[in-house]
Design a protein around this motif. Sequence first.
Motif, short mmCIF file in Angstrom:
data_model
loop_
_atom_site.label_atom_id
_atom_site.label_comp_id
_atom_site.label_asym_id
_atom_site.label_seq_id
_atom_site.Cartn_x
_atom_site.Cartn_y
_atom_site.Cartn_z
N MET A 66 -12.05 65.74 68.02
CA MET A 66 -11.87 66.87 67.46
C MET A 66 -12.42 67.92 66.37
O MET A 66 -13.29 67.46 65.33
CB MET A 66 -10.32 66.34 66.45
N THR A 67 -12.01 68.76 67.06
CA THR A 67 -12.79 69.90 65.99
C THR A 67 -12.55 70.12 65.00
O THR A 67 -11.02 69.61 64.74
CB THR A 67 -13.10 70.84 66.68
N THR A 68 -12.91 70.55 63.76
CA THR A 68 -12.29 70.85 62.39
C THR A 68 -12.85 71.88 61.98
O THR A 68 -14.01 73.09 62.15
CB THR A 68 -12.73 69.66 60.91
N ASP A 91 -6.08 65.93 54.83
CA ASP A 91 -6.34 65.85 56.17
C ASP A 91 -5.84 65.98 57.61
O ASP A 91 -5.51 65.56 57.67
CB ASP A 91 -7.38 65.03 57.12
N THR A 92 -6.35 67.12 57.83
CA THR A 92 -5.53 68.31 58.90
C THR A 92 -5.43 67.24 60.48
O THR A 92 -4.97 67.35 61.00
CB THR A 92 -6.40 69.44 59.70
N ARG A 93 -6.39 65.96 60.54
CA ARG A 93 -7.07 65.10 61.84
C ARG A 93 -5.42 64.24 62.08
O ARG A 93 -5.01 64.19 63.66
CB ARG A 93 -7.89 64.59 61.79
N GLN A 94 -4.83 64.75 61.02
CA GLN A 94 -3.44 63.02 60.91
C GLN A 94 -2.09 64.22 61.51
O GLN A 94 -1.48 63.29 61.84
CB GLN A 94 -3.12 62.54 59.47
N GLU A 120 -11.99 57.48 61.99
CA GLU A 120 -13.11 58.80 61.36
C GLU A 120 -13.11 59.04 60.15
O GLU A 120 -13.13 59.28 59.31
CB GLU A 120 -12.74 59.35 62.47
N VAL A 121 -10.95 59.32 59.49
CA VAL A 121 -10.76 59.87 58.10
C VAL A 121 -10.81 58.00 57.60
O VAL A 121 -11.41 58.82 56.38
CB VAL A 121 -9.09 59.57 59.19
N ILE A 170 -8.46 58.31 65.45
CA ILE A 170 -8.60 59.31 64.67
C ILE A 170 -8.48 58.72 63.38
O ILE A 170 -9.55 59.04 62.92
CB ILE A 170 -7.61 59.41 64.55
N PHE A 212 -12.05 69.16 56.14
CA PHE A 212 -10.81 68.67 57.51
C PHE A 212 -9.43 69.24 56.57
O PHE A 212 -8.23 69.08 57.01
CB PHE A 212 -10.66 67.22 57.08
N PRO A 244 -0.70 71.75 61.46
CA PRO A 244 -2.53 71.23 59.70
C PRO A 244 -2.09 72.00 59.22
O PRO A 244 -1.98 71.66 57.78
CB PRO A 244 -3.71 72.09 61.07
#
Length: 289
Positions: free
Chosen positions: A1-3, A114-117, A208-209, A205, A262, A122
């Motif tokens: 996943m890109t940030t 963290d936007t990945r969540q 990684e977070v 994910i 992130f 986002p």
Amino acid sequence: MTTEHLPSLLEQMREPAYSRLKTLYVECRTAFKTNPTSQIDLMAYENRDNEHSYTLLKGLIPATLVGHSPPTNIGAPWQTSDTFFTDFKQRHPEDQVLSEDRYSLIIGNRASYDTRQYFDKPALAGMSFMHLLVIPKDKVYNIVCLDNAQIVEEMILHFKSFWKAPGSIEKIIKCIQLGVDTREKAVISNFQESKDQGATDFDQIMKEVRRDGLQLAEELRRRQCSEKLEDLILFGFHPAPLASVGHLHMHVLLAPVEFRRFSTGVHDHKTVPAQAVIEVLKEEASRTV
């Protein structure tokens, strides 16, 4: 996943961004103070008038929640003139207040940094690894209605004192982790309800977070000891009607780019530095002398 690669928030303190944001505040303030309806709303808000029909004030408790108890089941039910920050200490557990002085509270942002969540939303994430809030205990709406800079200066002093206090960084890191954990539980619950098969991907994910969170926490500990607060922190406000909660709150954000790797930059354009707010209010005061 890109940030997304976000700039340092200290760019907000440099030209031309600083002047643009200062102008944004002046424009929002002028529009608010010259609108008779907003002044009527404000008077009702300050008087906790729950019978008033609020038309221009934004960020109050949604009508669907009025009369219901807060999720914590602590304190009085929500009223029409309330916000999610009204009587915060009376409606939340003690551990949700990181620091308290005579005038204000320092609280955590309930969102994860963290936007990945957040997948396709986002903008719901925090603006930096550390995204705290300082709120006045009194019922104050927004920077657009302040008469002077006293409360802003007090909130800054409160945070600076807290930052130097023993154990403050560990409190902050614990608060950040709570936001991550809370969001993880919400996502997993949604997967279970919808029988979505994305739970396995989300588990990766989260690995990684957690890994990145530990690294950022260590970096925060190191830099809190070695760098000046002014090189690490931006104090900022969102002027109404661009604020999400109708109770004055100062965003306290780790500014360096590595702490924003992130996080979301969606709100940068409306985050007015506290120093710009102070300047505007003092410039106004000097013209009335």
